[in-house]
Design an enzyme around this catalytic site. Structure first.
Site, short mmCIF file in Angstrom:
data_model
loop_
_atom_site.label_atom_id
_atom_site.label_comp_id
_atom_site.label_asym_id
_atom_site.label_seq_id
_atom_site.Cartn_x
_atom_site.Cartn_y
_atom_site.Cartn_z
N GLN A 165 7.33 5.55 10.13
CA GLN A 165 7.73 4.84 11.40
C GLN A 165 6.60 4.52 12.35
OE1 GLN A 165 9.94 7.13 14.41
NE2 GLN A 165 11.68 5.49 14.14
N GLY A 221 -6.64 0.55 7.13
CA GLY A 221 -7.26 1.48 7.05
C GLY A 221 -8.50 1.07 6.64
N ARG A 238 0.70 -1.06 0.02
CA ARG A 238 -0.12 -0.12 0.21
C ARG A 238 0.90 1.26 -0.08
NH1 ARG A 238 -4.64 2.69 -1.03
NH2 ARG A 238 -5.42 4.16 0.48
N GLU A 275 -14.26 -21.22 27.20
CA GLU A 275 -13.59 -22.08 27.92
C GLU A 275 -13.01 -21.18 29.26
OE1 GLU A 275 -11.21 -25.04 26.22
OE2 GLU A 275 -12.37 -25.00 24.28
N GLY A 276 -13.91 -20.20 29.73
CA GLY A 276 -13.33 -19.33 30.94
C GLY A 276 -13.01 -18.07 30.38
N ILE A 327 -3.75 -0.94 10.29
CA ILE A 327 -2.83 -0.82 9.45
C ILE A 327 -3.44 -0.71 7.79
CG2 ILE A 327 -0.79 -1.77 8.27
CD1 ILE A 327 0.12 -2.61 11.00
N1 CAA Z 1 -8.13 -29.64 38.05
C1 CAA Z 1 -8.50 -30.59 38.91
N2 CAA Z 1 -9.26 -30.31 39.84
C2 CAA Z 1 -9.80 -28.84 40.16
C3 CAA Z 1 -9.47 -27.98 38.94
C4 CAA Z 1 -8.46 -28.38 38.05
N3 CAA Z 1 -8.28 -27.53 37.19
N4 CAA Z 1 -9.88 -26.74 39.53
C5 CAA Z 1 -10.73 -26.92 40.61
N5 CAA Z 1 -10.67 -28.40 41.03
C6 CAA Z 1 -11.13 -28.83 42.16
C7 CAA Z 1 -10.54 -28.15 43.33
O1 CAA Z 1 -9.32 -28.74 43.73
C8 CAA Z 1 -11.94 -28.52 44.31
O2 CAA Z 1 -11.62 -29.86 44.73
P1 CAA Z 1 -12.12 -30.33 46.16
O3 CAA Z 1 -13.76 -30.33 46.20
O4 CAA Z 1 -11.35 -31.51 46.45
O5 CAA Z 1 -11.51 -29.42 47.23
C9 CAA Z 1 -12.97 -28.51 43.43
O6 CAA Z 1 -12.69 -28.78 42.12
C10 CAA Z 1 -13.91 -27.19 43.59
O7 CAA Z 1 -12.79 -26.16 43.03
P2 CAA Z 1 -13.05 -24.71 43.29
O8 CAA Z 1 -13.74 -24.51 44.74
O9 CAA Z 1 -12.04 -23.79 42.94
O10 CAA Z 1 -14.55 -24.36 42.41
P3 CAA Z 1 -15.46 -23.18 42.00
O11 CAA Z 1 -16.62 -23.69 42.10
O12 CAA Z 1 -14.98 -22.08 42.97
O13 CAA Z 1 -14.98 -22.69 40.63
C11 CAA Z 1 -13.71 -21.65 38.72
C12 CAA Z 1 -13.75 -22.45 40.18
C13 CAA Z 1 -12.36 -21.50 38.36
C14 CAA Z 1 -14.41 -20.44 38.79
C15 CAA Z 1 -14.41 -22.65 38.01
O14 CAA Z 1 -15.97 -22.83 37.97
C16 CAA Z 1 -14.26 -22.37 36.37
O15 CAA Z 1 -13.32 -22.62 35.57
N6 CAA Z 1 -15.44 -21.60 35.65
C17 CAA Z 1 -15.45 -21.42 34.22
C18 CAA Z 1 -16.07 -22.56 33.53
C19 CAA Z 1 -15.83 -22.61 32.02
O16 CAA Z 1 -14.41 -22.53 31.73
N7 CAA Z 1 -16.72 -22.74 31.31
C20 CAA Z 1 -16.40 -22.80 29.84
C21 CAA Z 1 -17.16 -23.67 29.26
S1 CAA Z 1 -16.90 -24.81 28.15
C22 CAA Z 1 -16.66 -24.14 26.63
O17 CAA Z 1 -16.63 -22.74 26.36
C23 CAA Z 1 -16.30 -25.16 25.66
C24 CAA Z 1 -16.67 -24.91 24.18
O18 CAA Z 1 -17.59 -25.26 23.61
C25 CAA Z 1 -15.73 -23.97 23.32
#
Ligand code: CAA
Length: 381
Positions: free
Chosen positions: A279, A339, A268, A363-364, A337
């Protein structure tokens, strides 16, 4: 941690790039516009071992390491983010948990065809009232002899329009919150299983996002994935791998947009010379390449942590947070870039800009990644 790719990883990178250029790129724009699910792409990717990159060969996969998996998702997403997320979900949210928590019978029946790309998987966790807080899901699983009866609804399910198999999360007792959640492997032809129509979205339009409905589906105990009440950990550990996949997707989207911007800035001309000689544009390109490299390094670090076999929630969350926000900034600069041309459909850069946005949400969300990171940091200092 080695930051040089091995010969095998370089070879993989070259062959996936060639596949992406020859097979995926020619249809990327068209499927974004039509929303057509790229089923044929998925079958071809499966033949190359890309549907189950880290699944051992004896279960139909390619038997490679998590860094190889990251390279695959980056290279595919560099040309088509929809195809990138379809592969990412099949690999990390479907194959991985079956490999980690499944019985030998489940691996034979479900993992082998999924890893070979003969069947396609989706991950059914999110519900209308339970997105960031999956412990609040309402889909119920009621034990009835050797079966469970599953009833409920899911939303925003990537590949839900075309999946042959779903990993479904349901609760055996809502009062128990996360301790009641149980995972099941559910074939899409199970009586009572149905999916909605394709959701038209801002980006990743060909990835087949839809609702799923379960009307008193009868699922044998042999299709329960892991123990009753252990489904939350199945979901969370799968999502750690999923977040590595989305970080890789975001790096790929940013890399694709960067390359478009680099090429455009050499062609361009304004004020009598290519805009790349100004720059202002050079500094944009410098920032973009630095940010992409930083995100890629965090992503590779997460892949390396996954390969070490220990829990890598921190590294996966950091990589996804940084890479998805980086992809916003880089695709926005790439559009700037270009435009006015960047804002029209003829140029790929507006697709990269739209596709990047979802990486901060699925996925969060970024806010959830910050919760994971801060919880980890606070508990370990
Ligand atoms: N691996 C293993 N265990 C885990 C873990 C992990 N990554 N994360 C938590 N745990 C366990 C904890 O150790 C705990 O175990 P205990 O009961 O033995 O103590 C238990 O799980 C509960 O953990 P938390 O108290 O931390 O759980 P929480 O309810 O506070 O949630 C959070 C934590 C991080 C907020 C979780 O809920 C989360 O990740 N939320 C987001 C959900 C998400 O990503 N959704 C996306 C949907 S899928 C999608 O988008 C797919 C698609 O189609 C593209």
């Amino acid at each position: 941690m080695h930051i040089e790719l091995s010969d095998e990883q370089r070879l993989l990178q070259d062959s996936v790039r060639q596949f992406a250029e020859e097979v995926v790129r020619p249809r990327a724009k068209e499927i974004d516009e039509s929303g057509e699910f790229p089923r044929q792409f998925f079958a071809q990717a499966g033949e190359l071992g890309l549907a189950g990159v880290t699944v051992p060969e004896r279960y139909g996969g390619a038997g490679m390491d998590p860094l190889s998996y990251s390279i695959v998702i980056e290279e595919i997403s560099r040309v088509c983010a929809s195809s990138g997320v379809i592969l990412s979900v099949n690999n990390s949210l479907v194959c991985d948990p079956i490999l980690k928590f499944g019985t030998e019978e489940q691996k034979e029946a479900f993992l082998e065809p999924l890893a070979a790309g003969e069947t396609l998987g989706c991950f059914a966790l999110t519900e209308p009232e339970a997105g960031s807080d999956p412990a609040a899901i309402r889909t119920t699983a009621v034990r009835d002899g050797d079966d469970y009866i599953l009833t409920g609804n899911k939303v925003f399910i990537t590949s839900g329009t075309d999946a042959d198999v779903a990993i479904v999360f349901a609760t055996v007792d809502r009062e128990l919150r996360h301790k009641g959640i149980t995972a099941f492997i559910v074939p899409a032809d199970t009586p009572g299983y149905s999916h909605g129509s394709h959701e038209y979205k801002l980006g990743v339009n060909a990835s087949g996002t839809t609702e799923l409905a379960f009307a008193e589906m009868r699922i044998p105990v042999s299709q329960r994935l892991g123990e009753e009440g252990a489904g939350f950990k199945v979901a969370m550990s799968a999502l750690d791998g999923g977040r590595l996949g989305i970080a890789s997707q975001a790096v790929g989207i940013a890399q694709g947009a960067f390359e478009e911007a680099l090429e455009y800035s050499a062609q361009r001309e304004q004020f009598g010379r290519p805009i790349g000689e100004f720059q202002a544009i050079q500094f944009y390109l410098a920032d973009m390449s630095t940010e992409i490299d930083a995100a890629r390094l965090l992503t590779w670090k997460a892949a390396w942590a996954k390969g070490s076999g220990r829990r890598f929630s921190l590294e996966a969350a950091q990589a996804k947070l940084f890479a998805s926000e980086m992809a916003q900034r880089v695709t926005s600069k790439a559009l700037q870039i270009h435009g006015g041309y960047g804002y029209i459909r003829e140029y790929n850069v507006e697709r990269y800009f739209r596709d990047a946005r979802i990486a901060e949400i699925y996925e969060g969300t970024s806010e959830i990644q910050k919760m994971v990171i801060s919880n980890w940091v606070l508990q370990n200092t």
